[in-house]
Scaffold this active site. Structure first.
Site, PDB file in Angstrom:
ATOM      1  N   TYR A 125      21.077  -6.807 -23.694  1.00 39.16           N
ATOM      2  CA  TYR A 125      21.642  -8.154 -23.528  1.00 39.16           C
ATOM      3  C   TYR A 125      22.685  -8.423 -24.585  1.00 39.16           C
ATOM      4  O   TYR A 125      23.569  -9.240 -24.392  1.00 39.16           O
ATOM      5  CB  TYR A 125      20.567  -9.250 -23.482  1.00 39.16           C
ATOM      6  CG  TYR A 125      19.507  -9.222 -24.555  1.00 39.16           C
ATOM      7  CD1 TYR A 125      19.791  -9.567 -25.849  1.00 39.16           C
ATOM      8  CD2 TYR A 125      18.195  -8.884 -24.236  1.00 39.16           C
ATOM      9  CE1 TYR A 125      18.812  -9.563 -26.830  1.00 39.16           C
ATOM     10  CE2 TYR A 125      17.196  -8.883 -25.206  1.00 39.16           C
ATOM     11  CZ  TYR A 125      17.518  -9.217 -26.499  1.00 39.16           C
ATOM     12  OH  TYR A 125      16.547  -9.210 -27.464  1.00 39.16           O
ATOM     13  N   ILE A 137      20.997  -0.256 -30.018  1.00 44.44           N
ATOM     14  CA  ILE A 137      21.158  -1.119 -31.198  1.00 44.44           C
ATOM     15  C   ILE A 137      21.513  -0.277 -32.422  1.00 44.44           C
ATOM     16  O   ILE A 137      22.390  -0.649 -33.214  1.00 44.44           O
ATOM     17  CB  ILE A 137      19.885  -1.960 -31.431  1.00 44.44           C
ATOM     18  CG1 ILE A 137      19.628  -2.862 -30.217  1.00 44.44           C
ATOM     19  CG2 ILE A 137      20.021  -2.796 -32.695  1.00 44.44           C
ATOM     20  CD1 ILE A 137      18.288  -3.579 -30.218  1.00 44.44           C
ATOM     21  N   ASN A 185       4.989   5.471 -32.690  1.00 44.09           N
ATOM     22  CA  ASN A 185       5.760   5.055 -33.872  1.00 44.09           C
ATOM     23  C   ASN A 185       4.991   4.100 -34.790  1.00 44.09           C
ATOM     24  O   ASN A 185       5.559   3.598 -35.764  1.00 44.09           O
ATOM     25  CB  ASN A 185       7.068   4.388 -33.431  1.00 44.09           C
ATOM     26  CG  ASN A 185       8.059   5.394 -32.888  1.00 44.09           C
ATOM     27  OD1 ASN A 185       7.983   6.580 -33.218  1.00 44.09           O
ATOM     28  ND2 ASN A 185       8.969   4.944 -32.052  1.00 44.09           N
ATOM     29  N   THR A 210      14.382  -4.721 -37.936  1.00 40.94           N
ATOM     30  CA  THR A 210      14.587  -5.725 -36.895  1.00 40.94           C
ATOM     31  C   THR A 210      14.050  -5.192 -35.565  1.00 40.94           C
ATOM     32  O   THR A 210      14.404  -5.703 -34.504  1.00 40.94           O
ATOM     33  CB  THR A 210      16.090  -6.049 -36.716  1.00 40.94           C
ATOM     34  OG1 THR A 210      16.763  -4.820 -36.382  1.00 40.94           O
ATOM     35  CG2 THR A 210      16.705  -6.658 -37.957  1.00 40.94           C
ATOM     36  N   ARG A 218      10.347  -3.513 -34.584  1.00 42.29           N
ATOM     37  CA  ARG A 218       9.004  -3.995 -34.264  1.00 42.29           C
ATOM     38  C   ARG A 218       8.118  -3.920 -35.512  1.00 42.29           C
ATOM     39  O   ARG A 218       8.219  -2.984 -36.310  1.00 42.29           O
ATOM     40  CB  ARG A 218       8.349  -3.158 -33.156  1.00 42.29           C
ATOM     41  CG  ARG A 218       8.803  -3.517 -31.740  1.00 42.29           C
ATOM     42  CD  ARG A 218       8.373  -4.922 -31.326  1.00 42.29           C
ATOM     43  NE  ARG A 218       8.808  -5.292 -29.984  1.00 42.29           N
ATOM     44  CZ  ARG A 218       9.947  -5.937 -29.698  1.00 42.29           C
ATOM     45  NH1 ARG A 218      10.791  -6.294 -30.659  1.00 42.29           N
ATOM     46  NH2 ARG A 218      10.229  -6.250 -28.456  1.00 42.29           N
ATOM     47  N   ASP A 265      12.511  -8.767 -40.027  1.00 42.88           N
ATOM     48  CA  ASP A 265      12.618  -9.765 -38.948  1.00 42.88           C
ATOM     49  C   ASP A 265      11.409  -9.646 -38.022  1.00 42.88           C
ATOM     50  O   ASP A 265      11.027 -10.621 -37.381  1.00 42.88           O
ATOM     51  CB  ASP A 265      13.905  -9.535 -38.157  1.00 42.88           C
ATOM     52  CG  ASP A 265      14.081 -10.569 -37.056  1.00 42.88           C
ATOM     53  OD1 ASP A 265      14.075 -11.777 -37.384  1.00 42.88           O
ATOM     54  OD2 ASP A 265      14.212 -10.182 -35.875  1.00 42.88           O
ATOM     55  N   GLU A 295       2.799 -10.297 -36.305  1.00 40.99           N
ATOM     56  CA  GLU A 295       3.563 -11.394 -35.717  1.00 40.99           C
ATOM     57  C   GLU A 295       2.827 -12.114 -34.582  1.00 40.99           C
ATOM     58  O   GLU A 295       2.729 -13.331 -34.580  1.00 40.99           O
ATOM     59  CB  GLU A 295       4.875 -10.815 -35.180  1.00 40.99           C
ATOM     60  CG  GLU A 295       5.681 -11.735 -34.340  1.00 40.99           C
ATOM     61  CD  GLU A 295       6.889 -10.998 -33.782  1.00 40.99           C
ATOM     62  OE1 GLU A 295       7.875 -10.883 -34.511  1.00 40.99           O
ATOM     63  OE2 GLU A 295       6.833 -10.537 -32.643  1.00 40.99           O
ATOM     64  N   HIS A 334      11.475 -13.122 -36.251  1.00 39.83           N
ATOM     65  CA  HIS A 334      11.900 -12.434 -35.022  1.00 39.83           C
ATOM     66  C   HIS A 334      13.064 -13.182 -34.350  1.00 39.83           C
ATOM     67  O   HIS A 334      12.956 -13.621 -33.204  1.00 39.83           O
ATOM     68  CB  HIS A 334      10.715 -12.302 -34.052  1.00 39.83           C
ATOM     69  CG  HIS A 334      10.876 -11.154 -33.084  1.00 39.83           C
ATOM     70  ND1 HIS A 334       9.848 -10.392 -32.641  1.00 39.83           N
ATOM     71  CD2 HIS A 334      11.984 -10.663 -32.461  1.00 39.83           C
ATOM     72  CE1 HIS A 334      10.283  -9.477 -31.795  1.00 39.83           C
ATOM     73  NE2 HIS A 334      11.584  -9.617 -31.666  1.00 39.83           N
TER      74      HIS A 334
HETATM   75  P1  NAD Z   1      16.978   2.198 -27.203  1.00 38.59           P
HETATM   76  O1  NAD Z   1      15.921   2.635 -26.264  1.00 38.59           O
HETATM   77  O2  NAD Z   1      18.379   2.108 -26.710  1.00 38.59           O
HETATM   78  O3  NAD Z   1      16.977   3.156 -28.486  1.00 38.59           O
HETATM   79  C1  NAD Z   1      15.829   3.524 -29.180  1.00 38.59           C
HETATM   80  C2  NAD Z   1      16.134   4.879 -29.825  1.00 38.59           C
HETATM   81  O4  NAD Z   1      15.078   5.187 -30.715  1.00 38.59           O
HETATM   82  C3  NAD Z   1      16.219   6.040 -28.811  1.00 38.59           C
HETATM   83  O5  NAD Z   1      17.437   6.711 -28.977  1.00 38.59           O
HETATM   84  C4  NAD Z   1      15.040   6.927 -29.178  1.00 38.59           C
HETATM   85  O6  NAD Z   1      15.308   8.315 -28.991  1.00 38.59           O
HETATM   86  C5  NAD Z   1      14.865   6.590 -30.640  1.00 38.59           C
HETATM   87  N1  NAD Z   1      13.548   6.856 -31.197  1.00 38.59           N
HETATM   88  C6  NAD Z   1      12.334   6.632 -30.649  1.00 38.59           C
HETATM   89  N2  NAD Z   1      11.371   6.986 -31.511  1.00 38.59           N
HETATM   90  C7  NAD Z   1      11.995   7.443 -32.626  1.00 38.59           C
HETATM   91  C8  NAD Z   1      11.556   7.955 -33.864  1.00 38.59           C
HETATM   92  N3  NAD Z   1      10.254   8.051 -34.144  1.00 38.59           N
HETATM   93  N4  NAD Z   1      12.469   8.312 -34.783  1.00 38.59           N
HETATM   94  C9  NAD Z   1      13.809   8.202 -34.522  1.00 38.59           C
HETATM   95  N5  NAD Z   1      14.293   7.751 -33.358  1.00 38.59           N
HETATM   96  C10 NAD Z   1      13.387   7.364 -32.432  1.00 38.59           C
HETATM   97  O7  NAD Z   1      16.497   0.811 -27.775  1.00 38.59           O
HETATM   98  P2  NAD Z   1      17.372  -0.310 -28.478  1.00 38.59           P
HETATM   99  O8  NAD Z   1      18.009  -1.167 -27.458  1.00 38.59           O
HETATM  100  O9  NAD Z   1      18.237   0.323 -29.504  1.00 38.59           O
HETATM  101  O10 NAD Z   1      16.231  -1.205 -29.159  1.00 38.59           O
HETATM  102  C11 NAD Z   1      15.443  -0.713 -30.195  1.00 38.59           C
HETATM  103  C12 NAD Z   1      14.309  -1.680 -30.460  1.00 38.59           C
HETATM  104  O11 NAD Z   1      14.818  -2.884 -31.005  1.00 38.59           O
HETATM  105  C13 NAD Z   1      13.569  -2.173 -29.198  1.00 38.59           C
HETATM  106  O12 NAD Z   1      12.604  -1.247 -28.763  1.00 38.59           O
HETATM  107  C14 NAD Z   1      12.951  -3.454 -29.666  1.00 38.59           C
HETATM  108  O13 NAD Z   1      11.667  -3.178 -30.168  1.00 38.59           O
HETATM  109  C15 NAD Z   1      13.834  -3.891 -30.824  1.00 38.59           C
HETATM  110  N6  NAD Z   1      14.520  -5.167 -30.576  1.00 38.59           N
HETATM  111  C16 NAD Z   1      14.356  -6.168 -31.482  1.00 38.59           C
HETATM  112  C17 NAD Z   1      15.004  -7.382 -31.307  1.00 38.59           C
HETATM  113  C18 NAD Z   1      14.881  -8.512 -32.289  1.00 38.59           C
HETATM  114  O14 NAD Z   1      15.265  -9.651 -31.972  1.00 38.59           O
HETATM  115  N7  NAD Z   1      14.358  -8.303 -33.488  1.00 38.59           N
HETATM  116  C19 NAD Z   1      15.791  -7.576 -30.167  1.00 38.59           C
HETATM  117  C20 NAD Z   1      15.941  -6.538 -29.263  1.00 38.59           C
HETATM  118  C21 NAD Z   1      15.298  -5.322 -29.477  1.00 38.59           C
HETATM  119  C1  COI Z   2      13.380  -7.863 -27.589  1.00 31.30           C
HETATM  120  O1  COI Z   2      14.271  -8.203 -26.777  1.00 31.30           O
HETATM  121  O2  COI Z   2      12.737  -6.802 -27.450  1.00 31.30           O
HETATM  122  C2  COI Z   2      13.116  -8.691 -28.753  1.00 31.30           C
HETATM  123  O3  COI Z   2      12.520  -8.227 -29.678  1.00 31.30           O
HETATM  124  C3  COI Z   2      13.551 -10.124 -28.763  1.00 31.30           C
HETATM  125  C4  COI Z   2      12.635 -11.020 -28.076  1.00 31.30           C
HETATM  126  C5  COI Z   2      11.202 -10.748 -28.006  1.00 31.30           C
HETATM  127  C6  COI Z   2      12.982 -12.457 -28.087  1.00 31.30           C
END
Ligand code: NAD
Ligand code: COI
Length: 331
Positions: A100, A156, A211, A232, A234, A258, A263, A295
């Site tokens: 998003y 990300i 993880n 940021t 999990r 974050d 949580e 978060h």
């Molecule tokens: P993604 O699936 O595009 O990328 C995750 C990457 O992590 C992949 O390339 C995968 O190969 C790698 N990976 C998995 N396990 C690993 C390990 N042990 N060591 C190294 N690399 C590893 O996901 P994304 O869109 O980049 O999102 C990542 C995470 O961010 C989500 O799973 C979510 O938990 C978190 N997130 C947090 C927020 C927030 O507001 N704080 C918002 C959105 C997403």
């Molecule tokens: C996600 O999109 O995975 C997030 O961590 C953000 C959300 C729970 C608001």
């Protein structure tokens, strides 16, 4: 189509109302989360749309199937809180919003890093004590002189690599499944080398069981004593007690958290009692070299609009053509 929405945040509701007016579909919007009891409200609806980090139970999926509802879309990225095999066993199909706004979270990781490098928490603590002289005594570090280690070079992580590189930092990355991207200015290294070399360690990996506590006492001991740890992604990725110990014993320079480990439990307690009942949270909050946020890394106008609109559009695709490209499958 008639869609029931759960877990609606105040800032999402205008985008939901706007989507409803534009598409002509009907939404019933609830702020409550989806669980074993609230699933009954979905009787008579075509599909379900949710945002939550609390678990989706087996019983909930069974009740959902009994109501004849097969499609659920989530407005977030992470699927770590969903037992996808249980959903599949009940014939429930789920889609997330994988992108998003990766930049929203990546920018937040950079924000926390800059805050810690320039020691703003320590400055603010002195100002709060009206000690203006002491507030001028914190020598910062420049991001351009740092080595940043990004763990997880997914959507990300790659956005973060580009931003850190843009600030002039040397960027290392670790990912067992790196995506080919020639525009990425980083060097892939093994995890131990990243821990040893990085001044900033920035996590962007999913909170799946594999993880869990990927950063514990042993990993913290491999980091530089002035390193900054940014999470940021999990909360379960970091053993929080080990983090607290490292911070309290000057084995780590600071942390930007974050996503806090307990949580969900905390948020539930907050709802019931009006406060976080967690001494570890309080100890971290009290440390000037810790940036602790609830978060909110995703929380931008762009991200919230996209998470609402994309997830509702994916649900309509599920309901009208039986498929959507962001469907998630058991790991
Ligand atoms: P993604 O699936 O595009 O990328 C995750 C990457 O992590 C992949 O390339 C995968 O190969 C790698 N990976 C998995 N396990 C690993 C390990 N042990 N060591 C190294 N690399 C590893 O996901 P994304 O869109 O980049 O999102 C990542 C995470 O961010 C989500 O799973 C979510 O938990 C978190 N997130 C947090 C927020 C927030 O507001 N704080 C918002 C959105 C997403
Ligand atoms: C996600 O999109 O995975 C997030 O961590 C953000 C959300 C729970 C608001």
């Amino acid at each position: 189509m008639k869609i029931i929405v759960y877990g609606a945040h105040d800032d999402e509701i205008p985008y939901m109302t706007q989507w409803q007016a534009t598409t002509g579909h009907t939404l019933e919007i609830h702020q409550e989360l989806l669980d074993d009891t609230t699933i009954d409200w979905a009787a008579g609806f075509d599909g379900i749309n949710v945002l939550q980090t609390t678990p989706y139970s087996q019983t909930m999926f069974a009740k959902m199937a009994a109501l004849g509802i097969r499609f659920l879309t989530i407005r977030n990225v992470g699927t770590d809180n969903i037992d996808l095999a249980a959903a599949q066993a009940h014939g429930i199909r789920i889609a997330n919003v994988p992108a998003y706004s990766p930049n929203a979270i990546a920018e937040f990781a950079v924000t926390a890093t800059l805050h810690l490098l320039r020691r703003l928490g320590e400055v603010e603590a002195k100002l709060a004590a009206s000690d203006y002289q002491a507030a001028t005594a914190f020598l910062g570090r420049e991001l351009a002189q740092q080595t940043v280690g990004v763990v997880g070079a997914g959507r990300i992580g790659r956005a973060a690599i580009k931003l850190f590189h843009g600030f002039g930092a040397k960027v290392l990355a670790y990912d067992p499944h790196p995506v080919q991207d020639d525009s990425l200015a980083c060097e892939y290294v093994e995890l131990d080398e990243l821990f040893a070399q990085a001044d900033v360690i920035d996590l962007h990996i999913p909170g799946i069981a594999a993880n869990d506590h990927i950063i514990g006492a042993a990993e913290l001991a491999k980091m530089k004593p002035n390193a900054l740890l940014i999470n940021t992604a999990r909360g379960n990725l970091i053993d929080t007690q080990a983090l607290l110990h490292a911070l309290e014993h000057q084995q780590l320079g600071g942390a930007g958290i974050d996503t806090y480990e307990r949580e969900s439990a905390n948020l539930l307690t907050l709802k019931e009692t009006g406060r976080f009942e967690d001494p570890t949270w309080d100890r971290l909050r009290a440390m000037p070299n810790v940036v602790l946020t609830p978060h909110i890394a995703y929380l931008t106008e762009t991200a919230v609009q996209n998470m609402v609109e994309f997830s509702l559009n994916y649900l309509i695709e599920f309901l009208t053509v039986g498929a959507t490209e962001t469907e998630v499958h058991p790991r």
